[in-house]
Design an enzyme around this catalytic site. Structure first.
Site, PDB file in Angstrom:
ATOM      1  N   THR A 248       0.826  -1.212   0.000  1.00 31.43           N
ATOM      2  CA  THR A 248       0.000   0.000   0.000  1.00 31.43           C
ATOM      3  C   THR A 248       0.859   1.260   0.000  1.00 31.43           C
ATOM      4  O   THR A 248       1.979   1.248   0.530  1.00 31.43           O
ATOM      5  CB  THR A 248      -0.908  -0.003   1.247  1.00 31.43           C
ATOM      6  OG1 THR A 248      -1.470   1.292   1.432  1.00 31.43           O
ATOM      7  CG2 THR A 248      -0.130  -0.341   2.516  1.00 31.43           C
ATOM      8  N   ASP A 249       0.315   2.350  -0.533  1.00 29.32           N
ATOM      9  CA  ASP A 249       1.040   3.633  -0.483  1.00 29.32           C
ATOM     10  C   ASP A 249       1.175   4.154   0.940  1.00 29.32           C
ATOM     11  O   ASP A 249       1.989   5.037   1.210  1.00 29.32           O
ATOM     12  CB  ASP A 249       0.350   4.683  -1.381  1.00 29.32           C
ATOM     13  CG  ASP A 249      -1.089   5.000  -0.988  1.00 29.32           C
ATOM     14  OD1 ASP A 249      -1.628   4.345  -0.065  1.00 29.32           O
ATOM     15  OD2 ASP A 249      -1.685   5.908  -1.609  1.00 29.32           O
ATOM     16  N   GLU A 250       0.370   3.588   1.880  1.00 27.00           N
ATOM     17  CA  GLU A 250       0.425   4.106   3.258  1.00 27.00           C
ATOM     18  C   GLU A 250       1.767   3.846   3.924  1.00 27.00           C
ATOM     19  O   GLU A 250       2.076   4.450   4.951  1.00 27.00           O
ATOM     20  CB  GLU A 250      -0.705   3.505   4.102  1.00 27.00           C
ATOM     21  CG  GLU A 250      -2.064   3.893   3.583  1.00 27.00           C
ATOM     22  CD  GLU A 250      -3.179   3.759   4.610  1.00 27.00           C
ATOM     23  OE1 GLU A 250      -2.901   3.602   5.801  1.00 27.00           O
ATOM     24  OE2 GLU A 250      -4.351   3.820   4.192  1.00 27.00           O
TER      25      GLU A 250
ATOM     26  N   LYS B 186       2.302  -3.295   7.398  1.00 29.74           N
ATOM     27  CA  LYS B 186       2.501  -3.516   5.954  1.00 29.74           C
ATOM     28  C   LYS B 186       3.952  -3.193   5.568  1.00 29.74           C
ATOM     29  O   LYS B 186       4.583  -3.915   4.798  1.00 29.74           O
ATOM     30  CB  LYS B 186       1.535  -2.663   5.126  1.00 29.74           C
ATOM     31  CG  LYS B 186       0.078  -3.074   5.189  1.00 29.74           C
ATOM     32  CD  LYS B 186      -0.230  -4.453   4.629  1.00 29.74           C
ATOM     33  CE  LYS B 186      -0.111  -4.538   3.125  1.00 29.74           C
ATOM     34  NZ  LYS B 186      -0.593  -5.853   2.609  1.00 29.74           N
TER      35      LYS B 186
ATOM     36  N   TYR C  96      -1.507  -0.271  11.211  1.00 34.31           N
ATOM     37  CA  TYR C  96      -1.739  -0.983   9.940  1.00 34.31           C
ATOM     38  C   TYR C  96      -0.583  -0.752   8.979  1.00 34.31           C
ATOM     39  O   TYR C  96       0.020  -1.699   8.467  1.00 34.31           O
ATOM     40  CB  TYR C  96      -3.059  -0.509   9.301  1.00 34.31           C
ATOM     41  CG  TYR C  96      -3.146  -0.832   7.820  1.00 34.31           C
ATOM     42  CD1 TYR C  96      -3.285  -2.146   7.379  1.00 34.31           C
ATOM     43  CD2 TYR C  96      -3.061   0.193   6.855  1.00 34.31           C
ATOM     44  CE1 TYR C  96      -3.335  -2.438   6.018  1.00 34.31           C
ATOM     45  CE2 TYR C  96      -3.119  -0.094   5.498  1.00 34.31           C
ATOM     46  CZ  TYR C  96      -3.242  -1.409   5.090  1.00 34.31           C
ATOM     47  OH  TYR C  96      -3.283  -1.702   3.736  1.00 34.31           O
TER      48      TYR C  96
HETATM   49  P1  NAD Z   1      -9.982  -6.938   2.813  1.00 31.81           P
HETATM   50  O1  NAD Z   1      -9.925  -6.609   4.269  1.00 31.81           O
HETATM   51  O2  NAD Z   1     -11.224  -6.619   2.048  1.00 31.81           O
HETATM   52  O3  NAD Z   1      -9.692  -8.490   2.588  1.00 31.81           O
HETATM   53  C1  NAD Z   1      -8.699  -9.177   3.287  1.00 31.81           C
HETATM   54  C2  NAD Z   1      -8.928 -10.672   3.091  1.00 31.81           C
HETATM   55  O4  NAD Z   1      -7.869 -11.369   3.783  1.00 31.81           O
HETATM   56  C3  NAD Z   1     -10.252 -11.165   3.689  1.00 31.81           C
HETATM   57  O5  NAD Z   1     -10.913 -12.009   2.761  1.00 31.81           O
HETATM   58  C4  NAD Z   1      -9.819 -11.950   4.931  1.00 31.81           C
HETATM   59  O6  NAD Z   1     -10.699 -13.014   5.244  1.00 31.81           O
HETATM   60  C5  NAD Z   1      -8.441 -12.450   4.498  1.00 31.81           C
HETATM   61  N1  NAD Z   1      -7.584 -12.768   5.654  1.00 31.81           N
HETATM   62  C6  NAD Z   1      -7.366 -11.991   6.753  1.00 31.81           C
HETATM   63  N2  NAD Z   1      -6.551 -12.646   7.618  1.00 31.81           N
HETATM   64  C7  NAD Z   1      -6.228 -13.831   7.042  1.00 31.81           C
HETATM   65  C8  NAD Z   1      -5.419 -14.927   7.444  1.00 31.81           C
HETATM   66  N3  NAD Z   1      -4.774 -14.930   8.625  1.00 31.81           N
HETATM   67  N4  NAD Z   1      -5.298 -15.982   6.601  1.00 31.81           N
HETATM   68  C9  NAD Z   1      -5.949 -15.996   5.399  1.00 31.81           C
HETATM   69  N5  NAD Z   1      -6.754 -14.996   4.990  1.00 31.81           N
HETATM   70  C10 NAD Z   1      -6.894 -13.927   5.800  1.00 31.81           C
HETATM   71  O7  NAD Z   1      -8.723  -6.218   2.181  1.00 31.81           O
HETATM   72  P2  NAD Z   1      -8.575  -5.425   0.786  1.00 31.81           P
HETATM   73  O8  NAD Z   1      -9.039  -4.036   0.970  1.00 31.81           O
HETATM   74  O9  NAD Z   1      -9.111  -6.273  -0.279  1.00 31.81           O
HETATM   75  O10 NAD Z   1      -6.974  -5.367   0.688  1.00 31.81           O
HETATM   76  C11 NAD Z   1      -6.262  -6.487   0.135  1.00 31.81           C
HETATM   77  C12 NAD Z   1      -4.775  -6.179   0.180  1.00 31.81           C
HETATM   78  O11 NAD Z   1      -4.506  -5.006  -0.578  1.00 31.81           O
HETATM   79  C13 NAD Z   1      -4.233  -5.902   1.580  1.00 31.81           C
HETATM   80  O12 NAD Z   1      -2.973  -6.508   1.696  1.00 31.81           O
HETATM   81  C14 NAD Z   1      -4.124  -4.387   1.657  1.00 31.81           C
HETATM   82  O13 NAD Z   1      -3.080  -4.004   2.517  1.00 31.81           O
HETATM   83  C15 NAD Z   1      -3.802  -4.049   0.218  1.00 31.81           C
HETATM   84  N6  NAD Z   1      -4.264  -2.735  -0.253  1.00 31.81           N
HETATM   85  C16 NAD Z   1      -5.552  -2.325  -0.068  1.00 31.81           C
HETATM   86  C17 NAD Z   1      -5.976  -1.109  -0.585  1.00 31.81           C
HETATM   87  C18 NAD Z   1      -7.404  -0.630  -0.418  1.00 31.81           C
HETATM   88  O14 NAD Z   1      -7.701   0.524  -0.775  1.00 31.81           O
HETATM   89  N7  NAD Z   1      -8.324  -1.450   0.073  1.00 31.81           N
HETATM   90  C19 NAD Z   1      -5.070  -0.293  -1.271  1.00 31.81           C
HETATM   91  C20 NAD Z   1      -3.745  -0.729  -1.426  1.00 31.81           C
HETATM   92  C21 NAD Z   1      -3.364  -1.964  -0.930  1.00 31.81           C
HETATM   93  O1  DAU Z   2      -4.085   4.083   0.596  1.00 32.50           O
HETATM   94  C1  DAU Z   2      -4.354   2.715   0.586  1.00 32.50           C
HETATM   95  C2  DAU Z   2      -5.150   2.330   1.808  1.00 32.50           C
HETATM   96  O2  DAU Z   2      -6.458   2.834   1.617  1.00 32.50           O
HETATM   97  C3  DAU Z   2      -5.166   0.830   2.051  1.00 32.50           C
HETATM   98  O3  DAU Z   2      -3.869   0.391   2.332  1.00 32.50           O
HETATM   99  C4  DAU Z   2      -6.098   0.477   3.219  1.00 32.50           C
HETATM  100  O4  DAU Z   2      -6.189  -0.929   3.351  1.00 32.50           O
HETATM  101  C5  DAU Z   2      -7.472   1.043   2.907  1.00 32.50           C
HETATM  102  O5  DAU Z   2      -8.347   0.783   3.988  1.00 32.50           O
HETATM  103  C6  DAU Z   2      -7.382   2.543   2.655  1.00 32.50           C
HETATM  104  O6  DAU Z   2      -7.008   3.258   3.853  1.00 32.50           O
HETATM  105  P1  DAU Z   2      -7.691   4.643   4.273  1.00 32.50           P
HETATM  106  O7  DAU Z   2      -7.533   4.806   5.730  1.00 32.50           O
HETATM  107  O8  DAU Z   2      -7.247   5.742   3.398  1.00 32.50           O
HETATM  108  O9  DAU Z   2      -9.219   4.294   3.875  1.00 32.50           O
HETATM  109  P2  DAU Z   2     -10.603   4.602   4.628  1.00 32.50           P
HETATM  110  O10 DAU Z   2     -11.690   4.264   3.664  1.00 32.50           O
HETATM  111  O11 DAU Z   2     -10.656   4.000   5.986  1.00 32.50           O
HETATM  112  O12 DAU Z   2     -10.547   6.185   4.798  1.00 32.50           O
HETATM  113  C7  DAU Z   2     -10.433   7.039   3.662  1.00 32.50           C
HETATM  114  C8  DAU Z   2     -10.383   8.478   4.173  1.00 32.50           C
HETATM  115  O13 DAU Z   2     -11.677   8.811   4.720  1.00 32.50           O
HETATM  116  C9  DAU Z   2      -9.405   8.701   5.317  1.00 32.50           C
HETATM  117  O14 DAU Z   2      -8.822   9.985   5.183  1.00 32.50           O
HETATM  118  C10 DAU Z   2     -10.255   8.637   6.582  1.00 32.50           C
HETATM  119  C11 DAU Z   2     -11.605   9.172   6.110  1.00 32.50           C
HETATM  120  N1  DAU Z   2     -12.786   8.569   6.763  1.00 32.50           N
HETATM  121  C12 DAU Z   2     -12.885   7.219   6.823  1.00 32.50           C
HETATM  122  C13 DAU Z   2     -13.981   6.621   7.394  1.00 32.50           C
HETATM  123  C14 DAU Z   2     -14.087   5.114   7.485  1.00 32.50           C
HETATM  124  C15 DAU Z   2     -13.793   9.395   7.253  1.00 32.50           C
HETATM  125  O15 DAU Z   2     -13.710  10.638   7.172  1.00 32.50           O
HETATM  126  N2  DAU Z   2     -14.878   8.796   7.826  1.00 32.50           N
HETATM  127  C16 DAU Z   2     -15.016   7.448   7.926  1.00 32.50           C
HETATM  128  O16 DAU Z   2     -16.038   6.978   8.495  1.00 32.50           O
END
Ligand code: NAD
Ligand code: DAU
Length: 339
Positions: A128-130, A159, A155
């Protein structure tokens, strides 16, 4: 010809789930193994259209269980691993960091060990970019692959730690790896604890939308289908040991995102409720994706087209998200926001 075996971890989650569907359809000559523990974020109902296909397989397992991973890898002899499985929600990492260390760090290492043991041909680590921390509001600054790691939440720290382990397995053992670092995704099957699906589902129910702080924090949004295409490209064309940033230059403040959704659904901004800010809340993320562009990737969705497609998907698939918000999630939401 023997079929290639692709292990996708976390394939019952949001991005992993979209990626599994993309790969099953695109590569009938690959066997796709979806390994997932089915935590609160995992759900298999999304795979109804592919679960009967010959090239789709599901394995319920915990990546943290090193012995289980080792015997599974020895038995199946996977060719490629695409590692999505993680605890992914920043807010949950603030209230309970322990599981993030277990899943995201210890789990990744168990997979790396098993991959090294059988000599897999590629390990793509989806990060992730985070991990880069935050940018200021100067619009000409971007995260590049050389930006120092400075994660701010439990988190992102977990990562970043897993990224370093993946890198070390390349440097020390020559494991063929790539790391991808993507910006915020959105699209179908996004779990409704995250900003965009939370806003859509709550606007549809005429409920208040919790906006943290002043709503001016910026995220760089990418449609999940564009992320899936990027990972497919890195899997097949990525140079071993390299890191690739993924993002589409779609920067928006949180307030702009929420107001766009409210407007598209014909509701009033009075639904917005400013709430206490997230501790350590990163100001701004913005990706420079030019290195991946050199491999030939470019996004197909703008934020404007992607958000309308996504809102329509949530309108058409209300059963999916309604079954989620009526379960364990309801208690989480009340505890988190008191709304
Ligand atoms: P998500 O939370 O929707 O899904 C995570 C999945 O992992 C779930 O199906 C969960 O059951 C499974 N899991 C959790 N613990 C496990 C374990 N111990 N063994 C096997 N499976 C397990 O996550 P997402 O948003 O789809 O993100 C997927 C990946 O992409 C993550 O690694 C996250 O860091 C990365 N990522 C997410 C975003 C985003 O915006 N959501 C952006 C950049 C990178
Ligand atoms: O940048 C990539 C990341 O994006 C991934 O690595 C993470 O897994 C994914 O969850 C996401 O992280 P963020 O923290 O950016 O996403 P989230 O949707 O939780 O929040 C997006 C923005 O909105 C953040 O600035 C916090 C704000 N927010 C979030 C929630 C849930 C609110 O203002 N209100 C809310 O209720």
């Amino acid at each position: 010809m023997t079929k290639k075996k692709i292990l996708v971890t976390g394939g019952a989650g949001f991005i992993g789930g979209n990626f599994v569907q993309f790969m099953v359809e695109k590569y009938p000559h690959y066997d796709i193994y979806n390994l997932d523990l089915l935590t609160y974020a995992g759900d298999l109902t999304k795979h109804r259209d592919i679960e009967k296909k010959d090239n789709y397989h599901f394995i319920k397992a915990d990546i943290v269980n090193s012995d289980e991973m080792t015997s599974l890898f020895e038995k199946e002899k996977f060719n490629y691993v695409i590692h999505f499985a993680a605890e992914s929600h920043v807010d949950r990492s603030i209230t309970d960091p322990n599981i993030f260390v277990q899943t995201n760090i210890v789990g990744t290492q168990a997979l790396l060990n098993a991959s090294k043991l059988i000599g897999i041909s590629k390990f793509v680590h989806v990060s992730t970019d985070e991990v880069y921390g935050e940018l200021d509001f100067n619009p000409s600054t971007f995260f590049t692959e050389d930006t120092p790691l400075q994660p701010n939440s439990p988190y992102s720290a977990s990562k970043a730690s897993s990224d370093l382990l993946v890198r070390a397995y390349y440097e020390t053992y020559g494991l063929p790896i790539n790391i991808t670092r993507c910006s915020n995704n959105y699209g179908p099957y996004h779990f409704p604890e995250k900003l965009i699906p939370l806003t859509i589902s709550r606007v549809l129910n005429d409920q208040k939308i919790p906006v943290y702080g002043d709503g001016e924090n910026i995220r760089d949004w990418l449609h999940v289908y564009d992320h899936c295409a990027a990972i497919d490209l890195v899997l097949h064309e990525g140079v071993n040991g390299e890191i690739y940033n993924v993002g589409g230059h779609n920067e928006r403040t949180n307030l702009e995102v929420v107001q766009t959704i409210i407007r598209a659904l014909g509701k009033s901004n009075e639904l917005i409720e400013f709430v206490t800010d997230r501790p350590g809340h990163d100001k701004r993320y913005a990706i420079d994706p030019s290195k991946l562009g050199e491999l030939g990737w470019k996004p197909t969705y703008t934020f404007e087209t992607g958000i309308i497609q996504t809102i329509q998907w949530y309108l058409d698939n209300q059963n999916w998200w309604k079954q989620i918000i009526s379960g364990e999630y309801e208690g989480y939401f009340e505890k988190q926001y008191n709304l």
